[in-house]
Design a protein around this motif. Structure first.
Motif, short mmCIF file in Angstrom:
data_model
loop_
_atom_site.label_atom_id
_atom_site.label_comp_id
_atom_site.label_asym_id
_atom_site.label_seq_id
_atom_site.Cartn_x
_atom_site.Cartn_y
_atom_site.Cartn_z
N ASP A 1 26.15 47.81 -44.92
CA ASP A 1 27.40 47.58 -45.65
C ASP A 1 28.59 47.91 -44.76
O ASP A 1 29.57 47.16 -44.69
CB ASP A 1 27.46 48.46 -46.90
N VAL A 2 28.50 49.06 -44.09
CA VAL A 2 29.60 49.52 -43.24
C VAL A 2 29.76 48.59 -42.04
O VAL A 2 30.89 48.21 -41.67
CB VAL A 2 29.35 50.96 -42.76
N ALA A 3 28.63 48.20 -41.43
CA ALA A 3 28.69 47.34 -40.25
C ALA A 3 29.33 46.00 -40.59
O ALA A 3 30.17 45.49 -39.82
CB ALA A 3 27.29 47.14 -39.69
N TRP A 4 28.95 45.42 -41.73
CA TRP A 4 29.53 44.13 -42.12
C TRP A 4 31.02 44.25 -42.38
O TRP A 4 31.83 43.45 -41.90
CB TRP A 4 28.82 43.61 -43.38
N TRP A 5 31.43 45.27 -43.12
CA TRP A 5 32.83 45.45 -43.48
C TRP A 5 33.70 45.69 -42.24
O TRP A 5 34.74 45.07 -42.07
CB TRP A 5 32.95 46.62 -44.45
N ARG A 6 33.22 46.58 -41.38
CA ARG A 6 33.99 46.87 -40.18
C ARG A 6 33.99 45.68 -39.22
O ARG A 6 34.96 45.47 -38.48
CB ARG A 6 33.45 48.11 -39.48
N GLY A 7 32.94 44.90 -39.22
CA GLY A 7 32.91 43.70 -38.40
C GLY A 7 33.98 42.70 -38.81
O GLY A 7 34.52 41.96 -37.96
N LEU A 8 34.31 42.67 -40.11
CA LEU A 8 35.36 41.77 -40.60
C LEU A 8 36.75 42.36 -40.42
O LEU A 8 37.68 41.68 -39.97
CB LEU A 8 35.14 41.46 -42.09
N PHE A 9 36.91 43.63 -40.81
CA PHE A 9 38.25 44.19 -40.95
C PHE A 9 38.56 45.34 -40.00
O PHE A 9 39.71 45.80 -39.97
CB PHE A 9 38.46 44.66 -42.39
N GLY A 10 37.57 45.83 -39.26
CA GLY A 10 37.82 46.96 -38.38
C GLY A 10 38.35 48.15 -39.15
O GLY A 10 37.78 48.54 -40.18
N ASP A 11 39.46 48.71 -38.69
CA ASP A 11 40.08 49.86 -39.35
C ASP A 11 41.21 49.46 -40.29
O ASP A 11 41.91 50.32 -40.83
CB ASP A 11 40.63 50.84 -38.30
N THR A 12 41.42 48.15 -40.49
CA THR A 12 42.57 47.71 -41.29
C THR A 12 42.36 47.87 -42.79
O THR A 12 43.33 47.98 -43.54
CB THR A 12 42.91 46.25 -40.98
N LYS A 13 41.11 47.86 -43.23
CA LYS A 13 40.81 48.05 -44.65
C LYS A 13 39.76 49.15 -44.75
O LYS A 13 38.64 48.99 -44.27
CB LYS A 13 40.30 46.77 -45.31
N GLU A 14 40.12 50.26 -45.39
CA GLU A 14 39.21 51.41 -45.45
C GLU A 14 38.04 51.15 -46.38
O GLU A 14 38.17 50.47 -47.42
CB GLU A 14 39.97 52.65 -45.95
#
Length: 586
Positions: free
Chosen positions: A277-290
């Motif tokens: 879950d974390v890898a997918w989210w950060r892959g899309l948004f990086g640090d821009t969306k917590e």
């Protein structure tokens, strides 16, 4: 912040920003002043009823439920919101245990009560109460006492268990979240939770007390996948609260880096968050969306531990739930004593009294401010809490002690597995370990076991694997183990239950494709095989395309089996139903 200042804080926004949007709902928006006038109207009706005892709130409309909750707080009466979708036996148990002085219901709620045979309690129609102009004296009843609330959980025996809570405890949480995530005037916060679950208090009261907007999702079906992406964008939601199961539908919908332009933080609670879950989210948004992990049982009033998830969590074997919020102490007890870097039972201490369960002193309450959760965890040297499953998920198979959560995590670690649930069952005089899995492709059972064997001893591997389209869950998002198909029945489809006609075999093959099952019996129930409302919609659409027949949802629900569908399709073909031109249905 006490419960008086919780209400006073909202009153301050009514006074200063009365024309600002407080609620954005499918039926229209309400300003803070308009919402307050509706609350004042229900408050007057409750005061005029002169009833003693808690108020049971049975409203399908989340806005009506919110109005009722606030009105009860003003009246100094205990509020007990419930979901209208309850079996008859559960209604009877709730009324018996709660002994409400009145019921506040909207039209669907009143109909549900009547269908369940609930009698002898005055029913006030929330949707029939005329608004009354809000004035400052309406706050005076709130200063009398914190009558709090009651929320019902399923309980380990299946009988609903009432958890008592206080508005002061809710205020403690609201104060933390509004400060921690900079939620203020105009902030738009999602409300995806049914009124029958305590997270509803979080979703509704956080934005109201901050002067923001409660964005109410369409009901009765929760938007998921593409519908959730569209709704979040259309509503310009900035703060999203949901369970990880709902969150993952954003991924299956193909959410992209440009999706959700207004969203700045997603807070997940109620289930374990996975590294993927974390890898997918950060892959899309990086640090821009917590992305934030939340943990806390209903008994201690919502979140008590949190963690802002970072790059390390994207590759963690188990994603931590984090550190305690201010004013809260979390311990891991081993042999009754606090321990670090050892697995034990999680105990939470809060800065307000815990009220316990309705009508009983049983449970994990150990002093007015402490609760033993029954969850297993480990606190690392730096104070981070890792959640490791339930104490009661330890089982023995052939004399071997097994932690079901560990087997589930080993299966979920396979790249093709979206979800998994592991149980035990008696089969031919032996106890077997079985797994229900949701997979992305036709990965074989042997491959799943071989993958799990890399992390587990051989005695911990499931002997039965059942494919489902989705793990059934309760309305609160937890696994509904009673809705899982029986392992013994799932091992194979009995010959006498096999589809008999060419039409039944074709329908069964379609079911197997939609639900990722190896075989389907002619009398199997679609829902009990894991068929959700989304899968049901896909099925009816597929039937329309394949057979040129319009099968209504109502006709399907009357007999949701392969045999039942075959009868409906045959009737349509012979003039007893609606048949479409094949070229029009393609």
């Amino acid at each position: 912040m006490s419960h008086e200042t919780l209400l006073a804080r909202w009153h301050d926004h009514i006074t200063r920003r009365g024309d600002a949007c407080a609620v954005s709902a499918p039926d229209g928006d309400l300003t803070h002043r308009e919402l307050a006038d509706q609350v004042a109207g229900v408050h007057r009706a409750l005061s005029g009823s002169a009833t003693d005892g808690p108020v049971l709130v049975v409203c399908a409309d989340p806005v009506q439920a919110l109005v009722g909750l606030l009105a009860c707080a003003l009246a100094g009466q205990t509020v007990a919101p419930v979901d209208v979708r309850q079996p008859a036996a559960r209604w009877a148990a709730i009324v018996e245990d709660l002994r409400p002085g009145a019921v506040l219901a909207d039209a669907p709620g009143a109909a549900a009560l009547a269908a369940a045979g609930v009698r002898g309690v005055p029913v006030l129609r929330a949707d029939a109460c005329a608004p009354v102009a809000w004035v400052a004296p309406h706050l005076e009843p709130a200063a009398r006492a914190d009558a709090g609330y009651v929320y019902f959980t399923s309980g380990t025996t299946g009988r609903p268990k009432g958890i008592r809570g206080s508005l002061a405890a809710v205020a403690h949480f609201v104060d933390w979240e509004t400060s921690e995530f900079s939620i203020g005037a105009g902030t738009r916060v999602s409300l995806l939770t049914s009124p029958g679950f305590d997270a509803f208090l979080r979703d509704a009261l956080v934005p109201l007390c901050a002067g923001g907007t409660v964005c109410v999702a369409p009901t009765p079906e929760l938007p998921v996948g593409d519908a959730l992406v569209r709704w979040l964008a259309e509503q310009r939601v900035e703060v999203l609260h949901c369970v990880p199961t709902v969150f993952r539908t954003l991924r299956t919908a193909g959410a992209a880096a440009g999706s959700l332009p207004d969203l700045r933080v997603a807070l997940l609670a109620g289930e374990p968050v996975r590294a993927s879950d974390v890898a997918w989210w950060r892959g899309l948004f990086g640090d821009t969306k917590e992305l934030v992990n939340l943990y806390g049982p209903s008994e201690t009033t919502m979140t008590k531990v949190f963690r802002r998830l970072d790059a390390a969590d994207a590759v963690a074997e188990t994603v931590p739930v984090g550190r305690a919020m201010p004013g809260v102490t979390v311990r891991v007890l081993v042999a009754g004593a606090p321990a670090t870097d050892a697995i034990g039972e999680i105990e939470i201490e809060v800065p307000f009294p815990l009220a316990g369960y309705l009508g009983t002193d049983e449970g994990g309450f150990r002093l007015p401010h402490r609760y033993r959760t029954g969850d297993l965890g480990r606190i690392s040297d730096d104070g981070t809490l890792v959640l490791l499953g339930r104490r009661d998920q330890q089982v023995k198979v052939s004399g071997v002690r097994i932690e079901l959560g560990a087997v589930e995590e080993a299966l979920r670690d396979h790249p093709a597995v979206h979800d998994a649930c592991v149980v035990t069952a008696d089969h031919e005089d032996t106890t077997v370990l079985g797994a229900y899995v949701v997979t992305a492709d036709a990965t074989s059972d042997e491959e799943l076991r071989a993958h799990a064997a890399l992390r587990l001893p051989s005695g911990h591997l499931p002997s039965v694997v059942v494919r489902l389209s989705e793990i059934p869950r309760t309305l609160s998002g937890k696994v509904d183990r009673r809705a899982l198909p029986l392992l013994a029945a799932a091992r194979s489809t009995a010959e006498e239950d096999a589809p008999g006609t060419p039409l039944e075999r074709e329908i069964a093959a379609l079911w197997a494709e939609l639900l990722h099952l190896t075989s389907v019996g002619r009398l199997d129930d679609f829902s009990l095989l894991g068929g959700t409302s989304l899968a049901m919609a896909r099925l009816l659409d597929a039937l329309r395309t394949r057979f040129g027949v319009e099968v209504t949802l109502r006709s399907f629900l009357l007999d949701p089996t392969v045999a039942g569908l075959a009868t409906v399709i045959e009737d349509a073909r012979t003039g007893g139903g609606t048949q479409l031109p094949m070229e029009a249905s393609a």
